[in-house]
Design a protein around this motif. Structure first.
Motif, PDB file in Angstrom:
ATOM      1  N   MET A  61      21.828  45.931  30.932  1.00 58.58           N
ATOM      2  CA  MET A  61      20.681  45.048  30.773  1.00 58.58           C
ATOM      3  C   MET A  61      19.451  45.722  31.353  1.00 58.58           C
ATOM      4  O   MET A  61      19.548  46.619  32.197  1.00 58.58           O
ATOM      5  N   ASN A  62      18.315  45.282  30.873  1.00 59.85           N
ATOM      6  CA  ASN A  62      17.040  45.803  31.322  1.00 59.85           C
ATOM      7  C   ASN A  62      16.502  44.848  32.387  1.00 59.85           C
ATOM      8  O   ASN A  62      16.175  43.707  32.098  1.00 59.85           O
ATOM      9  N   LEU A  63      16.432  45.332  33.608  1.00 61.79           N
ATOM     10  CA  LEU A  63      15.940  44.516  34.716  1.00 61.79           C
ATOM     11  C   LEU A  63      14.598  45.093  35.157  1.00 61.79           C
ATOM     12  O   LEU A  63      14.548  46.087  35.870  1.00 61.79           O
ATOM     13  N   ARG A  64      13.532  44.502  34.649  1.00 68.29           N
ATOM     14  CA  ARG A  64      12.166  44.961  34.947  1.00 68.29           C
ATOM     15  C   ARG A  64      12.013  46.463  34.739  1.00 68.29           C
ATOM     16  O   ARG A  64      11.507  47.184  35.588  1.00 68.29           O
ATOM     17  N   GLY A  65      12.505  46.949  33.600  1.00 68.43           N
ATOM     18  CA  GLY A  65      12.352  48.353  33.247  1.00 68.43           C
ATOM     19  C   GLY A  65      13.456  49.263  33.754  1.00 68.43           C
ATOM     20  O   GLY A  65      13.505  50.435  33.401  1.00 68.43           O
ATOM     21  N   LYS A  66      14.349  48.745  34.575  1.00 72.16           N
ATOM     22  CA  LYS A  66      15.471  49.538  35.085  1.00 72.16           C
ATOM     23  C   LYS A  66      16.732  49.128  34.322  1.00 72.16           C
ATOM     24  O   LYS A  66      17.044  47.942  34.235  1.00 72.16           O
ATOM     25  N   ILE A  67      17.456  50.102  33.780  1.00 76.36           N
ATOM     26  CA  ILE A  67      18.678  49.817  33.030  1.00 76.36           C
ATOM     27  C   ILE A  67      19.842  49.784  34.011  1.00 76.36           C
ATOM     28  O   ILE A  67      20.069  50.744  34.749  1.00 76.36           O
ATOM     29  N   ILE A  68      20.579  48.661  34.031  1.00 80.68           N
ATOM     30  CA  ILE A  68      21.732  48.558  34.933  1.00 80.68           C
ATOM     31  C   ILE A  68      22.967  48.090  34.158  1.00 80.68           C
ATOM     32  O   ILE A  68      22.863  47.269  33.252  1.00 80.68           O
ATOM     33  N   PRO A  69      24.146  48.630  34.513  1.00 80.76           N
ATOM     34  CA  PRO A  69      25.391  48.152  33.909  1.00 80.76           C
ATOM     35  C   PRO A  69      25.733  46.771  34.461  1.00 80.76           C
ATOM     36  O   PRO A  69      25.363  46.426  35.581  1.00 80.76           O
ATOM     37  N   VAL A  70      26.444  45.998  33.638  1.00 80.24           N
ATOM     38  CA  VAL A  70      26.807  44.625  34.016  1.00 80.24           C
ATOM     39  C   VAL A  70      28.320  44.459  33.908  1.00 80.24           C
ATOM     40  O   VAL A  70      28.916  44.734  32.867  1.00 80.24           O
ATOM     41  N   MET A  71      28.928  44.000  35.012  1.00 84.12           N
ATOM     42  CA  MET A  71      30.375  43.814  35.088  1.00 84.12           C
ATOM     43  C   MET A  71      30.693  42.320  35.180  1.00 84.12           C
ATOM     44  O   MET A  71      30.087  41.609  35.971  1.00 84.12           O
TER      45      MET A  71
END
Length: 166
Positions: A61-71
């Motif tokens: 997901m895109n969290l304020r421009g930062k891409i993070i994996p979601v578990m």
């Protein structure tokens, strides 16, 4: 839990984090994680699926421009999938150099659990126990305290870092 309440309890800051745990639920089971890993708590966001990741990694997901994996923590613990609802939250944690979103059924509160109220988990020689660092006693309840560093295997961490930093 409101972001303000989380920050009031020492979320994301300094020394006041000792013995503080964010509690959350998966079904009827209560869990906790050290607040020092938690950067924020957000509602469910749009998730983009990424091929060839383990089933419990729902995507990124895109969290304020930062891409993070979601578990999905339910799936990580081999529990049945549960439809997401308005209580479903994403707890964003930092493990090493990577941020990861953890989908949980609901977030409860920040608790003080002194180290003398934490006992080691029973040694049942089962894989499910590797995620549990201890059992915290809070009043008449117990919380299974997670070892955030063990939620993701080293090789999975490498592949997630490759996706996030590409």
């Amino acid at each position: 839990m409101a972001q303000e309440e989380y920050q009031e309890h020492g979320g994301g800051e300094g020394d006041g984090q000792k013995d503080k745990y964010l509690s959350f639920c998966l079904g009827d089971e209560a869990y906790g994680m050290e607040i020092r890993y938690v950067t924020e708590i957000i509602g469910l966001q749009p998730i983009t699926e990424v091929p060839e990741l383990p089933d419990y990694i729902k995507g990124i997901m895109n969290l304020r421009g930062k891409i993070i994996p979601v578990m999905d923590v339910r799936l990580r613990f081999r529990k049945p999938f549960r439809e997401y609802n308005d209580r479903t939250c994403v707890i964003v944690i930092d493990i090493g150099d990577i941020s990861i979103g953890l989908i949980v059924d609901s977030v409860s509160e920040v608790l003080d659990i002194p180290s003398q109220d934490i006992v080691p988990p029973p040694d049942l020689h089962r894989n499910g126990n590797r995620f549990i660092k201890g059992i915290g006693k809070t009043g008449k309840e117990v919380k299974l305290l997670l070892d955030c560093g063990k939620l993701i295997h080293e090789d999975e961490l490498d592949s997630l870092e490759g996706i996030v930093h590409s």
